[in-house]
Design an enzyme around this catalytic site. Sequence first.
Site, PDB file in Angstrom:
ATOM      1  N   LYS A  24     -11.953   0.332  -1.479  1.00  0.00           N
ATOM      2  CA  LYS A  24     -10.998   1.024  -2.353  1.00  0.00           C
ATOM      3  C   LYS A  24     -11.550   1.012  -3.783  1.00  0.00           C
ATOM      4  CE  LYS A  24      -7.763   0.734   1.335  1.00  0.00           C
ATOM      5  NZ  LYS A  24      -6.710   0.077   2.093  1.00  0.00           N
ATOM      6  N   HIS A  76      -5.215  -3.654  -2.438  1.00  0.00           N
ATOM      7  CA  HIS A  76      -4.885  -2.594  -3.405  1.00  0.00           C
ATOM      8  C   HIS A  76      -4.852  -3.099  -4.831  1.00  0.00           C
ATOM      9  CE1 HIS A  76      -4.216   0.500  -0.460  1.00  0.00           C
ATOM     10  NE2 HIS A  76      -3.691  -0.443   0.291  1.00  0.00           N
ATOM     11  N   SER A 114       0.795  -1.226   0.000  1.00  0.00           N
ATOM     12  CA  SER A 114       0.000   0.000   0.000  1.00  0.00           C
ATOM     13  C   SER A 114       0.825   1.273   0.000  1.00  0.00           C
ATOM     14  CB  SER A 114      -0.934  -0.002   1.205  1.00  0.00           C
ATOM     15  OG  SER A 114      -0.217  -0.256   2.393  1.00  0.00           O
TER      16      SER A 114
HETATM   17  C1  LIG Z   1      -6.579  -0.301   3.541  1.00  0.00           C
HETATM   18  C2  LIG Z   1      -5.933  -1.601   3.817  1.00  0.00           C
HETATM   19  C3  LIG Z   1      -6.584  -2.595   4.546  1.00  0.00           C
HETATM   20  C4  LIG Z   1      -7.848  -2.312   5.301  1.00  0.00           C
HETATM   21  O1  LIG Z   1      -8.923  -2.167   4.451  1.00  0.00           O
HETATM   22  P1  LIG Z   1     -10.197  -1.322   4.972  1.00  0.00           P
HETATM   23  O2  LIG Z   1     -11.302  -1.889   4.191  1.00  0.00           O
HETATM   24  O3  LIG Z   1      -9.888   0.113   4.700  1.00  0.00           O
HETATM   25  O4  LIG Z   1     -10.321  -1.582   6.442  1.00  0.00           O
HETATM   26  C5  LIG Z   1      -6.029  -3.853   4.621  1.00  0.00           C
HETATM   27  N1  LIG Z   1      -4.847  -4.121   4.035  1.00  0.00           N
HETATM   28  C6  LIG Z   1      -4.171  -3.177   3.360  1.00  0.00           C
HETATM   29  C7  LIG Z   1      -2.874  -3.530   2.730  1.00  0.00           C
HETATM   30  C8  LIG Z   1      -4.680  -1.884   3.256  1.00  0.00           C
HETATM   31  O5  LIG Z   1      -3.977  -0.928   2.662  1.00  0.00           O
END
Ligand SMILES: *Cc1c(COP(=O)(O)O)cnc(C)c1O
Length: 426
Positions: free
Chosen positions: A249, A218, A190
């Site tokens: 996302k 991601h 990320s």
């Molecule tokens: C954003 C993120 C999460 C968490 O996802 P949410 O749905 O925002 O709680 C998990 N793993 C990674 C690598 C992330 O960047």
Amino acid sequence: MVTFDTVFQEALGHLRAEQRYRKFRSIRMKPRSRPVAAWQKPDGTVQDVTVWCSNDYLGLSQHPDVQAAVAEGVELYGAGVGGTRNISGTHPAHIALEKGLADWHGKDAALLFSSGWVANLSALGTLGRVLPGCVIFSDAGNHNSMIEGMKRSGAEVRIFRHNDTRHLAQLLAAAPAGSSKLIAFESVYSMDGSVAPLREICDLAEQFDAFTYLDEVHAVGLYGPEGAGIAAREGVAARITMIQGTLAKAFGLVGGYISGSSAAVDTVRSYAESFIFTSSLPAYIAAGALTSLELLKTADPLRTRLFHQIAALRDGLQACAIPVIAGGTQVVPVLIGNAQQTARTSERLLEDHAIYAQPINYPTVPRGTERLRLTPSPQHSAAQINALVSALDRLATDIGWRKAQTRHPAPHAHHKASRHYATSPS
Ligand SMILES: *Cc1c(COP(=O)(O)O)cnc(C)c1O
């Protein structure tokens, strides 16, 4: 008498002194306005700004079909579900979405959670507990949600250097005889946008009989056939034991999930407290996500446009000798390498250039690698890209961080392999 607030002020003072006290910026997206949003300033005035740090990668949160599915879902099913999945909180939309996600990843089953963070906490927390003598092999760059899940599981955790399969092989070979082995990693990382060597990790997993747990948060919606992720793109989805993703996302909504064999998913469903004892996602979110899923399957034109804009931004930054971490993904990190300068750059971008890019500090990234994490979208125009590049070009000189490029040749070069980067501050 103890004044607790004095203790709290002191704790907050530590964060402020290190320039990593988080300040929320209040922004309001307007209908079809992405990536422009109205910034609500602390003094009450409002200004339009271009958002460069959203994970709504394809802009689906503003897609008319997704919005219509959500609006219709609220009307048909209500604003909330009124229960946990087990107690009156399972709706046909949850079942349909779980089936759709499982099919998309080529797995038997899937399970929804309140967020991607909770999905990782629940799944790793359960797997590490249920697999006998479990040792988890964890990439040093793993997200906080995986770290918390591993801690919760009580399993022994061995950390391998970021994307370093030789180190992983050594650690696997040194594992105690008779232990269950689980490799936990991400496909697209990320904060630096690097991509894991999935095939090599799958080879090692097969050699050492290890469970593979892949966070594709991601990547889902952005890569591979029908946008099903990097594992699908690399043709290894069937070799990954469990794929985890988010609906927050590229899907443009909120919520998380896992997918895998029926028995593995059922075990998490049956043992994870963070799944069992919390109310389920609203059915209108599941309905919206079903619509997003269908859109993502045929979103190649949107993905093509996204990667075109990513390349344009990257080329523009590199032409100005701005220290950008190279990589082919949607995450475009500008390495500033110092919390104070990163905060200053973010403030000047917002105040002088109407550009919003939130600073990324320790513990999200290692100290000395503070950065702006830029995320282009198909909706960012060439003019908006040019405006960002020229603003950063100017600020790199004014604030004096262009030199960061030579000071930090690799984002993780100075980091010890025995720790996760995203370990909570203690
Ligand atoms: C954003 C993120 C999460 C968490 O996802 P949410 O749905 O925002 O709680 C998990 N793993 C990674 C690598 C992330 O960047």
